[in-house]
Design an enzyme around this catalytic site. Sequence first.
Site, PDB file in Angstrom:
ATOM      1  N   LYS A   1     -11.270   0.823  -0.884  1.00  0.00           N
ATOM      2  CA  LYS A   1     -11.511   1.604  -1.458  1.00  0.00           C
ATOM      3  C   LYS A   1     -10.587   2.175  -2.465  1.00  0.00           C
ATOM      4  CE  LYS A   1      -7.752   1.976   1.878  1.00  0.00           C
ATOM      5  NZ  LYS A   1      -7.414   0.923   2.480  1.00  0.00           N
TER       6      LYS A   1
ATOM      7  N   SER B   1       1.010  -0.832   0.086  1.00  0.00           N
ATOM      8  CA  SER B   1       0.281   0.127  -0.114  1.00  0.00           C
ATOM      9  C   SER B   1       1.044   1.364   0.120  1.00  0.00           C
ATOM     10  CB  SER B   1      -1.672   0.050   1.453  1.00  0.00           C
ATOM     11  OG  SER B   1      -2.174   0.785   0.938  1.00  0.00           O
ATOM     12  N   HIS B   2       0.491   1.909   0.978  1.00  0.00           N
ATOM     13  CA  HIS B   2       0.895   3.467   0.927  1.00  0.00           C
ATOM     14  C   HIS B   2       2.673   3.182   2.242  1.00  0.00           C
ATOM     15  CE1 HIS B   2      -0.368   2.283   4.639  1.00  0.00           C
ATOM     16  NE2 HIS B   2       0.465   2.948   5.605  1.00  0.00           N
TER      17      HIS B   2
ATOM     18  N   ASP C   1      -5.622   2.502  -3.938  1.00  0.00           N
ATOM     19  CA  ASP C   1      -6.212   3.093  -2.816  1.00  0.00           C
ATOM     20  C   ASP C   1      -6.708   4.282  -2.314  1.00  0.00           C
ATOM     21  OD1 ASP C   1      -4.935   2.219  -1.121  1.00  0.00           O
ATOM     22  OD2 ASP C   1      -5.929  -0.160  -0.648  1.00  0.00           O
ATOM     23  N   ARG C   2      -5.875   4.618  -1.653  1.00  0.00           N
ATOM     24  CA  ARG C   2      -5.807   6.726  -0.913  1.00  0.00           C
ATOM     25  C   ARG C   2      -5.950   6.984  -1.814  1.00  0.00           C
ATOM     26  NH1 ARG C   2      -3.069   5.186   4.661  1.00  0.00           N
ATOM     27  NH2 ARG C   2      -3.467   3.062   4.322  1.00  0.00           N
TER      28      ARG C   2
ATOM     29  N   ASP D   1      -0.998   1.712  -4.201  1.00  0.00           N
ATOM     30  CA  ASP D   1      -1.240   0.487  -4.874  1.00  0.00           C
ATOM     31  C   ASP D   1      -2.727   1.318  -4.966  1.00  0.00           C
ATOM     32  OD1 ASP D   1      -2.716   1.323  -2.220  1.00  0.00           O
ATOM     33  OD2 ASP D   1      -3.059  -0.742  -2.165  1.00  0.00           O
TER      34      ASP D   1
ATOM     35  N   ASP E   1      -1.579   6.646  -3.259  1.00  0.00           N
ATOM     36  CA  ASP E   1      -0.575   6.403  -2.940  1.00  0.00           C
ATOM     37  C   ASP E   1       0.120   5.047  -3.740  1.00  0.00           C
ATOM     38  OD1 ASP E   1      -3.241   4.406  -2.461  1.00  0.00           O
ATOM     39  OD2 ASP E   1      -2.197   3.661  -1.316  1.00  0.00           O
TER      40      ASP E   1
END
Length: 542
Positions: free
Chosen positions: A375, A112-113, A280-281, A278, A276
Amino acid sequence: MIRTVPTAPYKDQKPGTSGLRKKVPVFAQENYAENFIQSIFDSLEGFAGQALVVGGDGRYYNREVIQKVLKMAAAAGFGKVMVGQGGILSTPAASHVIRKYKAFGGIILSASHNPGGPTEDFGIKYNIGNGGPAPEKITEAIFERSRIIEEYRIADAADIDLDTVGSFDLAGMTVEVIDPVADYAALMEELFDFAAIRDLISGGFRVVIDSMGAVTGPYAREILEKRLGAPAGSVRNATPLPDFGGHHPDPNLVHAKELYDDVMSADGPDFGAASDGDGDRNMVVGKGMFVTPSDSLAIIAANARCAPGYADGIAGIARSMPTSAAADRVAEKLGLGMYETPTGWKYFGNLMDAGKVTVCGEESFGTGSSHVREKDGLWAILFWLNIVAVRKESVAEIVRMHWAEYGRNYYSRHDYEEVDTDAANGLMDALREKLASLPGQTFGDLKVEAADDFAYTDPIDGSISTNQGIRVLFQGGSRVVFRLSGTGTSGATLRLYVERYEPDATRHDVETQAALADLISVADEIAEIAKRTGRDGPTVIT
């Protein structure tokens, strides 16, 4: 030929809120990735001949692990694997592909982030057939299997050419390398009024998106520059890189400060956004206005009918417990169901599948809807552009008008990263021991009304999740929340959430940290943060 390989279990393969995350050198240990992948397959039933979706955010070690997944999926008996070209699939795009093509599930390779690179972070997450993260009963089964695994199975075959779109045979299983952007971009065009956004941009409204050297670059270029007509270069850091170009791909005021400063400058863009690692943010910034994730969820919900895909309204709203109550006030006014869940997108899946909610959000810069079961950063950014285009008002005007109507929830999160794990656990244990004695205590002008360790009973399947964060609620609606994050890979991240509701519009221009100063001080006093962590202050304030 299928080869069976003896192995020995690792004891540290317990998935967190978003799968298993470790440093690359940990995943690169002998059989480490293979053990976890096999544990996933061993924990599933009924997938023989079915399709699996595989992709990731392009971070270091992504391609190598994808080849392992493909060969092990063939050995496990899957009939087909759909994999993004170059190994790329954003997390929301992977969710959409799983749902659109009715795949059995998917494996997403991402942390992710978190930073990427040879010594940085990597992750593996399993998503179920609805496109959402695996529920706890599956992740617990995966962990239990990983503790006793003795062998894994893998096809002896050549690597698949991930860079060429097309179908390939791998030990009798079909591998379909797909365009990672096409299906997702088509979905966004169905949901949003692209004509109105094109008119906005062609009229001189300047938009920039910082993809932070991560996965959304190709998606944002296709949608913003090619389909919506933004000038070339409007998408910055648009090429996904194994180390994200040195960026920490977390779209917040610390790691996306350059974008923030640019939008806030006199001759800067009208609208800025970042996503981010991947995809999703999201972070949304308008001229003179940073939009907090909590406010973003509330404002999207309040203005949902601006977008064609939500023209009939929304069924309900869900938010994670630490997220501010701004969305609650929208739900109350619109007569919608409002659900407060633990942190982790998987908790929203049952509510969306049951038709209870349409829009969901977390304070950690995540917003999304029932169009997928993750998300979705770019979705949130496009929703904001749609709202601006339809209302013909600036981001700052939209936010201030929302506060005037619903009141303002002053809100901030303080992260204490890489805290000694024993110290962090000791802090939480000491807080739990204090819970019964806190109600009725006064700290300056603040009187504790209630205190608890948040627990959640899923209204759909009745499952219970406990120890989801400690809440201290004060009279008048203010609160502080303490929890340990499950998204880091070293030490523990202590998160402090601070919130004050202010209905008086004449008091909506106080600087956020100043508005929350007394609550921040009381939180430190109650939890002994400085004393127990040895930190003078948080690592990151958002």
